[in-house]
Design an enzyme around this catalytic site. Structure first.
Site, PDB file in Angstrom:
ATOM      1  N   HIS A  32      12.572   1.313 -11.880  1.00 34.22           N
ATOM      2  CA  HIS A  32      11.745   1.565 -10.860  1.00 34.22           C
ATOM      3  C   HIS A  32      12.069   0.655  -9.563  1.00 34.22           C
ATOM      4  O   HIS A  32      11.738  -0.485  -9.744  1.00 34.22           O
ATOM      5  CB  HIS A  32      10.132   1.429 -11.373  1.00 34.22           C
ATOM      6  CG  HIS A  32       9.162   1.979 -10.216  1.00 34.22           C
ATOM      7  ND1 HIS A  32       8.918   3.454 -10.071  1.00 34.22           N
ATOM      8  CD2 HIS A  32       8.455   1.409  -9.269  1.00 34.22           C
ATOM      9  CE1 HIS A  32       8.085   3.578  -9.187  1.00 34.22           C
ATOM     10  NE2 HIS A  32       7.688   2.478  -8.817  1.00 34.22           N
ATOM     11  N   LYS A  63       5.787   9.314  -2.821  1.00 40.32           N
ATOM     12  CA  LYS A  63       5.923   8.110  -1.869  1.00 40.32           C
ATOM     13  C   LYS A  63       7.247   7.756  -2.349  1.00 40.32           C
ATOM     14  O   LYS A  63       7.765   7.937  -3.221  1.00 40.32           O
ATOM     15  CB  LYS A  63       4.876   7.039  -2.449  1.00 40.32           C
ATOM     16  CG  LYS A  63       5.242   5.770  -1.517  1.00 40.32           C
ATOM     17  CD  LYS A  63       4.370   4.830  -2.382  1.00 40.32           C
ATOM     18  CE  LYS A  63       3.019   4.667  -1.892  1.00 40.32           C
ATOM     19  NZ  LYS A  63       2.388   3.250  -2.240  1.00 40.32           N
ATOM     20  N   LYS A 117       9.958   4.572  -1.862  1.00 41.43           N
ATOM     21  CA  LYS A 117       9.930   3.182  -1.823  1.00 41.43           C
ATOM     22  C   LYS A 117      11.432   2.657  -0.921  1.00 41.43           C
ATOM     23  O   LYS A 117      12.406   3.064  -1.358  1.00 41.43           O
ATOM     24  CB  LYS A 117      10.032   2.332  -2.956  1.00 41.43           C
ATOM     25  CG  LYS A 117       8.937   2.421  -3.811  1.00 41.43           C
ATOM     26  CD  LYS A 117       8.047   1.610  -3.407  1.00 41.43           C
ATOM     27  CE  LYS A 117       6.697   1.428  -4.237  1.00 41.43           C
ATOM     28  NZ  LYS A 117       5.776   0.334  -3.749  1.00 41.43           N
ATOM     29  N   ASP A 164       6.854   3.555   1.622  1.00 38.10           N
ATOM     30  CA  ASP A 164       6.147   2.311   1.589  1.00 38.10           C
ATOM     31  C   ASP A 164       7.251   1.162   1.539  1.00 38.10           C
ATOM     32  O   ASP A 164       8.474   1.218   0.837  1.00 38.10           O
ATOM     33  CB  ASP A 164       5.650   2.007  -0.166  1.00 38.10           C
ATOM     34  CG  ASP A 164       4.912   0.822  -0.141  1.00 38.10           C
ATOM     35  OD1 ASP A 164       5.098  -0.052   0.856  1.00 38.10           O
ATOM     36  OD2 ASP A 164       4.637   0.379  -1.321  1.00 38.10           O
ATOM     37  N   GLU A 185       3.393   2.830   4.723  1.00 41.28           N
ATOM     38  CA  GLU A 185       2.383   1.562   3.992  1.00 41.28           C
ATOM     39  C   GLU A 185       3.085   0.318   4.239  1.00 41.28           C
ATOM     40  O   GLU A 185       4.417   0.236   4.264  1.00 41.28           O
ATOM     41  CB  GLU A 185       2.584   2.005   2.430  1.00 41.28           C
ATOM     42  CG  GLU A 185       1.611   0.959   1.709  1.00 41.28           C
ATOM     43  CD  GLU A 185       1.690   1.345   0.338  1.00 41.28           C
ATOM     44  OE1 GLU A 185       1.278   0.266  -0.576  1.00 41.28           O
ATOM     45  OE2 GLU A 185       1.984   2.551   0.122  1.00 41.28           O
ATOM     46  N   ASP A 187      -1.338  -2.548   2.660  1.00 34.34           N
ATOM     47  CA  ASP A 187      -1.607  -2.918   1.295  1.00 34.34           C
ATOM     48  C   ASP A 187      -1.412  -4.329   0.866  1.00 34.34           C
ATOM     49  O   ASP A 187      -2.309  -5.419   0.570  1.00 34.34           O
ATOM     50  CB  ASP A 187      -0.320  -2.124   0.560  1.00 34.34           C
ATOM     51  CG  ASP A 187      -0.205  -2.552  -0.981  1.00 34.34           C
ATOM     52  OD1 ASP A 187      -1.226  -2.952  -1.762  1.00 34.34           O
ATOM     53  OD2 ASP A 187       0.789  -2.167  -1.454  1.00 34.34           O
ATOM     54  N   LYS A 217      -6.688  -1.817  -4.512  1.00 30.97           N
ATOM     55  CA  LYS A 217      -6.326  -2.073  -5.746  1.00 30.97           C
ATOM     56  C   LYS A 217      -7.422  -3.038  -6.500  1.00 30.97           C
ATOM     57  O   LYS A 217      -7.686  -4.225  -6.036  1.00 30.97           O
ATOM     58  CB  LYS A 217      -5.146  -3.037  -5.743  1.00 30.97           C
ATOM     59  CG  LYS A 217      -4.005  -1.785  -5.118  1.00 30.97           C
ATOM     60  CD  LYS A 217      -2.347  -2.453  -4.909  1.00 30.97           C
ATOM     61  CE  LYS A 217      -1.479  -1.421  -4.392  1.00 30.97           C
ATOM     62  NZ  LYS A 217      -0.192  -1.997  -4.303  1.00 30.97           N
ATOM     63  N   GLU A 263      -2.726   6.694  -6.469  1.00 30.33           N
ATOM     64  CA  GLU A 263      -1.335   6.453  -6.941  1.00 30.33           C
ATOM     65  C   GLU A 263      -1.507   6.177  -8.341  1.00 30.33           C
ATOM     66  O   GLU A 263      -0.646   5.198  -8.791  1.00 30.33           O
ATOM     67  CB  GLU A 263      -0.743   5.316  -6.101  1.00 30.33           C
ATOM     68  CG  GLU A 263       0.714   5.414  -6.225  1.00 30.33           C
ATOM     69  CD  GLU A 263       1.626   4.169  -5.046  1.00 30.33           C
ATOM     70  OE1 GLU A 263       2.381   3.757  -5.567  1.00 30.33           O
ATOM     71  OE2 GLU A 263       0.833   3.984  -4.235  1.00 30.33           O
TER      72      GLU A 263
END
Length: 373
Positions: free
Chosen positions: A22, A167, A169, A198, A224, A249, A273, A327
């Site tokens: 990831h 989303k 990255k 993001d 983001e 974030d 979060k 998410e």
């Protein structure tokens, strides 16, 4: 009648395999590491909690090893003997004892809520005020870094009705390369899906000004944390001129940060979060600040396993509106988990059980198999 008290807290570090690497701007995850907390009470009730970071210290201030050490040495001893049902008093004790440590505190607050829910026969969402929905729409992160592979993955997930919010990255590659990658995916998916990005703070303000204009003009729905959390002035300026909404974030490391961001007008969306606020109850205080300021909400994740994901979900179920969805796909990134009841994902949503506590039971065999020795 004697009130139950907190008898013991036990922490375990668990390493779980993921379906693929990831890729984030600052780190590539090859597995996910969870800190699992077991809180045992004098009436025999056990509550479970989870603290999980994305990439350990590459992302934030707490590592799995540090979380475990601080709970074992400092936080857990302060709770022994306290009333198990008085969550407010327990968390106030921890806030007095230790600054920060929000990931560790989130695991403890989750376990206290889970135990109290089991004790009263109520789901955690009811302890948090009552759910106003039973499911949450869930976004998926396309993080392979390969444009064709990301498009194929998105098409498959649309076809099986698992996700329609995606989303990307970005930030680790040169700006123009990242923009080509994002716009190619958006062109292929068109209006069938929402595409967001993001950046994990990796752009400077000059890059962000150009990139946000290009992204907004080409149908990207949300950007983001494009610049550093410490550049508050830049965040305000960017939020004022970007055609795509800006989401905070990393800027939100506490409930107090949320108030400061709202007062400055530094973002039009907040990512919620539980780990970064200190627990499910704490994250709802951030949500209340945002709602009072007219800031939209998004249910964020630290890519937790089932325990942390459902702890977040129970909190998010109580919110009046989640404009940008959630998410909470962490369990879907894992090839193995440590609970008997896998979270249910269907028709683009996570469906949250209305059973007592979190609605989860640890799988002892799996826990033993993956616990770090």
């Amino acid at each position: 009648m004697t009130r139950p008290t907190i008898d013991r807290l036990e922490t375990l570090i668990v390493d779980l395999p993921t379906i693929r690497p990831h890729k984030l701007a600052m780190h590539t995850m090859q597995r996910q590491t969870l800190v699992i907390l077991r809180l045992r009470c004098s009436d025999g009730v056990e509550g479970i909690g989870e603290a999980t970071t994305i990439g350990g210290l590459a992302y934030g201030y707490e590592s799995p090893e540090g979380i475990k050490a601080n709970i074992d040495a400092h936080l857990a001893p302060a709770l022994i003997g306290l009333p198990a049902g008085n969550i407010n008093a327990a968390m106030l004790r921890l806030d007095t004892l230790a600054k920060g440590n929000t990931f560790a505190k989130s695991a403890i607050e989750t376990a206290l809520l889970d135990a109290q829910g089991k004790r009263l026969g109520l789901p955690v969402s009811e302890l948090l005020g009552g759910r106003v929905r039973d499911s949450l729409e869930v976004a998926w992160t396309l993080a392979s870094g390969d444009t064709a592979r990301d498009i194929a993955e998105a098409e498959h997930l649309l076809e099986i009705r698992r996700h329609r919010l995606f989303k990307l990255k970005i930030g680790a590659n040169p700006l123009e390369q990242d923009l080509r990658h994002v716009l190619a995916i958006k062109r292929e998916l068109g209006e069938r899906a929402s595409v967001r990005v993001d950046v994990n703070q990796y752009w400077d303000e000059s890059q962000a000004i150009r990139a946000c204009q290009v992204l907004g003009d080409n149908g990207i729905d949300l950007v983001e944390q494009p610049i550093a959390r410490i550049n508050r002035g830049g965040q305000v300026r960017l939020n004022q001129r970007s055609p795509a909404p800006i989401m905070a974030d990393e800027s939100i490391e506490s409930v107090e940060d949320a108030f400061s961001l709202a007062a400055a007008g530094a973002a039009s969306v907040f990512a919620l979060k539980i780990a970064k606020n200190g627990g499910p109850r704490a994250v709802l205080r951030t949500a209340q600040i945002a709602e009072a300021a007219g800031i939209a909400l998004y249910g964020g994740t630290m890519l937790e396993g089932a325990v942390g994901t459902l702890a977040s979900a129970h909190a998010f179920l109580t919110l009046r509106q989640l404009t940008w969805g959630t998410e909470l796909f962490g369990p879907l990134l894992l090839t193995e988990d440590i609970v008997r009841e896998a979270p249910v994902y269907r028709d683009f949503h996570l469906h949250v059980p209305a059973t007592p506590g979190l609605g989860l039971t640890l799988d002892e065999a799996q826990l033993s198999r993956f616990a770090r020795r």
